[in-house]
Scaffold this motif. Structure first.
Motif, PDB file in Angstrom:
ATOM      1  N   LEU A 195       0.826  -1.211   0.000  1.00 26.78           N
ATOM      2  CA  LEU A 195       0.000   0.000   0.000  1.00 26.78           C
ATOM      3  C   LEU A 195       0.858   1.257   0.000  1.00 26.78           C
ATOM      4  N   GLY A 196       2.112   1.127   0.457  1.00 28.55           N
ATOM      5  CA  GLY A 196       2.998   2.284   0.517  1.00 28.55           C
ATOM      6  C   GLY A 196       3.312   2.878  -0.844  1.00 28.55           C
ATOM      7  N   ILE A 197       3.147   2.101  -1.921  1.00 25.42           N
ATOM      8  CA  ILE A 197       3.440   2.625  -3.249  1.00 25.42           C
ATOM      9  C   ILE A 197       2.258   3.400  -3.809  1.00 25.42           C
ATOM     10  N   LEU A 198       1.087   3.283  -3.148  1.00 25.58           N
ATOM     11  CA  LEU A 198      -0.124   3.928  -3.657  1.00 25.58           C
ATOM     12  C   LEU A 198      -0.608   5.044  -2.737  1.00 25.58           C
ATOM     13  N   ILE A 199      -0.723   4.764  -1.443  1.00 23.11           N
ATOM     14  CA  ILE A 199      -1.232   5.769  -0.512  1.00 23.11           C
ATOM     15  C   ILE A 199      -0.212   6.902  -0.385  1.00 23.11           C
ATOM     16  N   PRO A 200      -0.641   8.140  -0.616  1.00 23.09           N
ATOM     17  CA  PRO A 200       0.322   9.247  -0.538  1.00 23.09           C
ATOM     18  C   PRO A 200       0.789   9.506   0.897  1.00 23.09           C
ATOM     19  N   PRO A 201       2.009  10.049   1.038  1.00 26.58           N
ATOM     20  CA  PRO A 201       2.922  10.475  -0.032  1.00 26.58           C
ATOM     21  C   PRO A 201       3.676   9.288  -0.625  1.00 26.58           C
ATOM     22  N   SER A 202       3.485   9.043  -1.893  1.00 32.57           N
ATOM     23  CA  SER A 202       4.072   7.896  -2.574  1.00 32.57           C
ATOM     24  C   SER A 202       5.127   8.363  -3.563  1.00 32.57           C
ATOM     25  N   ILE A 203       6.274   7.694  -3.544  1.00 33.69           N
ATOM     26  CA  ILE A 203       7.335   8.026  -4.492  1.00 33.69           C
ATOM     27  C   ILE A 203       6.863   7.801  -5.926  1.00 33.69           C
ATOM     28  N   MET A 204       6.066   6.750  -6.135  1.00 33.96           N
ATOM     29  CA  MET A 204       5.594   6.453  -7.481  1.00 33.96           C
ATOM     30  C   MET A 204       4.738   7.597  -8.027  1.00 33.96           C
ATOM     31  N   LEU A 205       3.902   8.192  -7.190  1.00 29.63           N
ATOM     32  CA  LEU A 205       3.056   9.287  -7.635  1.00 29.63           C
ATOM     33  C   LEU A 205       3.890  10.528  -7.966  1.00 29.63           C
ATOM     34  N   VAL A 206       4.951  10.752  -7.184  1.00 26.72           N
ATOM     35  CA  VAL A 206       5.844  11.873  -7.476  1.00 26.72           C
ATOM     36  C   VAL A 206       6.515  11.667  -8.832  1.00 26.72           C
ATOM     37  N   VAL A 207       6.971  10.436  -9.065  1.00 27.39           N
ATOM     38  CA  VAL A 207       7.621  10.120 -10.343  1.00 27.39           C
ATOM     39  C   VAL A 207       6.634  10.286 -11.495  1.00 27.39           C
ATOM     40  N   TYR A 208       5.418   9.790 -11.326  1.00 31.91           N
ATOM     41  CA  TYR A 208       4.410   9.898 -12.377  1.00 31.91           C
ATOM     42  C   TYR A 208       4.125  11.368 -12.696  1.00 31.91           C
ATOM     43  N   GLY A 209       3.938  12.165 -11.650  1.00 29.40           N
ATOM     44  CA  GLY A 209       3.665  13.583 -11.869  1.00 29.40           C
ATOM     45  C   GLY A 209       4.800  14.281 -12.587  1.00 29.40           C
ATOM     46  N   GLY A 210       6.040  13.886 -12.264  1.00 26.77           N
ATOM     47  CA  GLY A 210       7.186  14.477 -12.932  1.00 26.77           C
ATOM     48  C   GLY A 210       7.323  14.049 -14.376  1.00 26.77           C
ATOM     49  N   LEU A 211       6.753  12.898 -14.721  1.00 21.35           N
ATOM     50  CA  LEU A 211       6.874  12.387 -16.088  1.00 21.35           C
ATOM     51  C   LEU A 211       5.940  13.073 -17.069  1.00 21.35           C
ATOM     52  N   THR A 212       4.704  13.312 -16.658  1.00 22.34           N
ATOM     53  CA  THR A 212       3.694  13.750 -17.619  1.00 22.34           C
ATOM     54  C   THR A 212       3.761  15.243 -17.910  1.00 22.34           C
ATOM     55  N   GLY A 213       3.995  16.036 -16.863  1.00 26.17           N
ATOM     56  CA  GLY A 213       3.989  17.483 -17.057  1.00 26.17           C
ATOM     57  C   GLY A 213       2.611  18.054 -17.306  1.00 26.17           C
ATOM     58  N   LEU A 214       1.552  17.267 -17.121  1.00 24.84           N
ATOM     59  CA  LEU A 214       0.180  17.728 -17.324  1.00 24.84           C
ATOM     60  C   LEU A 214      -0.374  18.315 -16.037  1.00 24.84           C
ATOM     61  N   LYS A 215      -1.191  19.347 -16.165  1.00 23.53           N
ATOM     62  CA  LYS A 215      -1.819  19.941 -14.980  1.00 23.53           C
ATOM     63  C   LYS A 215      -2.737  18.934 -14.294  1.00 23.53           C
ATOM     64  N   GLU A 216      -3.442  18.126 -15.105  1.00 25.47           N
ATOM     65  CA  GLU A 216      -4.387  17.161 -14.537  1.00 25.47           C
ATOM     66  C   GLU A 216      -3.694  16.103 -13.681  1.00 25.47           C
ATOM     67  N   THR A 217      -2.445  15.788 -14.031  1.00 29.83           N
ATOM     68  CA  THR A 217      -1.722  14.752 -13.290  1.00 29.83           C
ATOM     69  C   THR A 217      -0.570  15.360 -12.498  1.00 29.83           C
ATOM     70  N   SER A 218      -0.793  16.540 -11.947  1.00 30.26           N
ATOM     71  CA  SER A 218       0.194  17.114 -11.038  1.00 30.26           C
ATOM     72  C   SER A 218       0.298  16.240  -9.801  1.00 30.26           C
ATOM     73  N   VAL A 219       1.374  16.382  -9.064  1.00 35.34           N
ATOM     74  CA  VAL A 219       1.574  15.548  -7.873  1.00 35.34           C
ATOM     75  C   VAL A 219       0.460  15.772  -6.859  1.00 35.34           C
ATOM     76  N   GLY A 220       0.026  17.024  -6.701  1.00 33.55           N
ATOM     77  CA  GLY A 220      -1.066  17.298  -5.771  1.00 33.55           C
ATOM     78  C   GLY A 220      -2.337  16.573  -6.158  1.00 33.55           C
ATOM     79  N   ASN A 221      -2.706  16.619  -7.438  1.00 36.29           N
ATOM     80  CA  ASN A 221      -3.895  15.903  -7.911  1.00 36.29           C
ATOM     81  C   ASN A 221      -3.752  14.399  -7.733  1.00 36.29           C
ATOM     82  N   LEU A 222      -2.570  13.879  -8.033  1.00 37.50           N
ATOM     83  CA  LEU A 222      -2.338  12.438  -7.882  1.00 37.50           C
ATOM     84  C   LEU A 222      -2.444  12.022  -6.424  1.00 37.50           C
ATOM     85  N   PHE A 223      -1.894  12.824  -5.517  1.00 34.93           N
ATOM     86  CA  PHE A 223      -1.987  12.507  -4.094  1.00 34.93           C
ATOM     87  C   PHE A 223      -3.449  12.456  -3.647  1.00 34.93           C
ATOM     88  N   ALA A 224      -4.228  13.473  -4.058  1.00 36.18           N
ATOM     89  CA  ALA A 224      -5.638  13.502  -3.673  1.00 36.18           C
ATOM     90  C   ALA A 224      -6.395  12.320  -4.284  1.00 36.18           C
TER      91      ALA A 224
END
Length: 446
Positions: free
Chosen positions: A154-183
């Motif tokens: 569950l640590g890879i999914l429930i924020p704060p998750s490193i995977m979500l930070v990496v995903y947000g850094g990859l896309t560069g989209l506003k919809e998939t910002s790290v804040g949105n992914l965490f929520a």
């Protein structure tokens, strides 16, 4: 050579090199170099320019500064033994129920997941604490292994998750910002935890031999004592969660700033637990540097692979193949999810993100899928990669610290129902997309 043939050969070479056991970051970069040269007619200077520009762009990504900060927070918490007190309290509170000790493991892992974001820390910590305890209490070895490994992921999914930070850094989209992914990840993570709790509770209620309760003579704590123990052990980590997640969701701090606050908060918790000293800080810093270096090496290798793959037309080949099928968009979605699930059986989550996100995200947007919803489906799917044989990392983390009574056969047998539960959770998120999109809309609008 046609893009179609290059695409097939590039993926075949990548899979073959990984199967031979070569380091993943080096493999990604090497395959990218080989096929980049083939594609551009062995123009070395042009390929080096392409690599340097794209690699440098990674290190200019401010969002990724959160990666070492969150890792440092997790390392400090791992050494401060915050989870041990909570486990001891819930052991007494829930131990009288059938499967109660297993339920306690899931609850502690869920809380620990929300303070670490790293799989290895959660699985190893719970394996050391709960593995022997479940064995002593007569729990089924397969179920015990499944509980620890699955709840630890569950640590890879429930924020704060490193995977979500990496995903947000990859896309560069506003919809998939790290804040949105965490929520977006909060409800899916809690729902998966709830599904684990329901499964263990029902199975043990039907067959008490799988998870017998603590004998009555050992249940000596009063209700007041149970409440006091739980609050004392629960409040500190929950306060840290509020500091990190609350500042992000309230818009007070960026994920990077919140990660820095989390690191300071973790050190304060370690200080209160009398575990903070220079040796702990040194070990946590060294581990953070090593893990960050590994992730960034994967980032560079994956970026080089994806940029060559896209530049030679591989993305168009995959897109045309999927979008050209005369089927429902959800069939295409199922194919993409099946590819991610399959890759998860053999490849590290970071490499999968680096390879599939640049290819699948444009396809998902062409199909008019919500980018945030699609991103969370990929992340939920990737959680299974830590459990699926033959290379499920959580299985080997647990085996490395578990008592010898736990065989690999027990572990493989025990995780299968939980992989099924994760697939059920993924289907729920597909059928009810509001489970993903509701919280981001509450906190960030839109």
């Amino acid at each position: 050579m046609s893009p179609e043939i290059l695409t097939i050969l590039m993926f075949a070479t990548l899979v073959g090199a990984i199967a031979l056991g070569h380091p993943l970051a080096v493999t990604l970069a090497s395959v990218a170099t080989l096929y980049g040269l083939i594609d551009n007619g062995f123009n070395v200077p042009a390929l080096l320019d392409l690599f340097v520009n794209n690699a440098w762009g990674i290190f200019l990504n401010y969002t990724l500064v959160a990666v070492p900060l969150f890792i440092f927070m997790a390392q400090i918490l791992d050494r401060s033994k915050v989870s041990e007190g909570l486990f001891d309290a819930l052991y007494i509170v829930l131990g009288g129920l059938r499967g109660g000790l297993g339920l306690a493991v899931i609850v502690v892992s869920t809380v620990f997941a929300a303070t670490t974001g790293i799989i290895g820390a959660s699985v190893v910590a719970m394996g050391l604490m709960a593995g022997p305890a479940l064995l002593r209490r007569g729990y089924d070895r397969g179920m015990s292994a499944g509980i620890i490994c699955s709840s630890g992921t569950l640590g890879i999914l429930i924020p704060p998750s490193i995977m979500l930070v990496v995903y947000g850094g990859l896309t560069g989209l506003k919809e998939t910002s790290v804040g949105n992914l965490f929520a977006a990840a909060i409800l899916p993570g809690l729902i998966l935890s709830l599904l684990y709790l329901l499964y263990v509770g029902v199975r043990c209620a039907i067959n008490p031999d799988l998870g017998p309760p603590i004998p009555p003579e050992e249940r000596t704590a009063t209700a007041a004592q149970k409440i006091s123990m739980t609050m004392k052990s629960f409040v500190p980590p929950f306060s840290l969660i509020l500091i990190v997640m609350g500042t992000i969701l309230a818009g007070v701090a960026t994920p990077t700033e919140a990660a820095a606050l989390g690191g300071v908060g973790a050190m304060i918790l370690a200080l209160f637990n009398r575990k903070l000293n220079w040796e702990v800080i040194k070990q946590a810093s060294v581990s953070t540097a090593r893990t960050t270096a590994m992730i960034m090496a994967l980032f560079v290798g994956g970026k080089l692979f994806s940029v060559v793959f896209l530049s030679m037309g591989g993305g168009d080949v995959v897109s045309d193949a999927l979008l050209g099928m005369d089927v429902s968009p959800y069939v295409v979605l199922a194919i993409m999810m099946a590819v991610v699930f399959f890759l998860g059986m053999f490849i590290d989550w970071a490499a999968i993100l680096l390879v599939v996100v640049p290819i699948f995200t444009p396809i998902a947007m062409d199909l008019d899928f919500n980018p945030l919803w699609f991103a969370m489906l990929v992340c939920i799917n990737l959680q299974t990669s830590f459990l699926t044989p033959p290379f499920g990392y959580a299985l080997f983390y647990f085996k490395g610290v578990a008592p010898p009574e736990y065989t690999m056969g027990d572990i493989y047998k025990g995780i299968l129902p939980f992989v099924g539960i994760q697939v059920v959770g993924l289907v729920l998120m597909i059928v009810f997309p509001e489970l993903i999109t509701w919280l981001p809309s509450v906190f960030f609008g839109g």
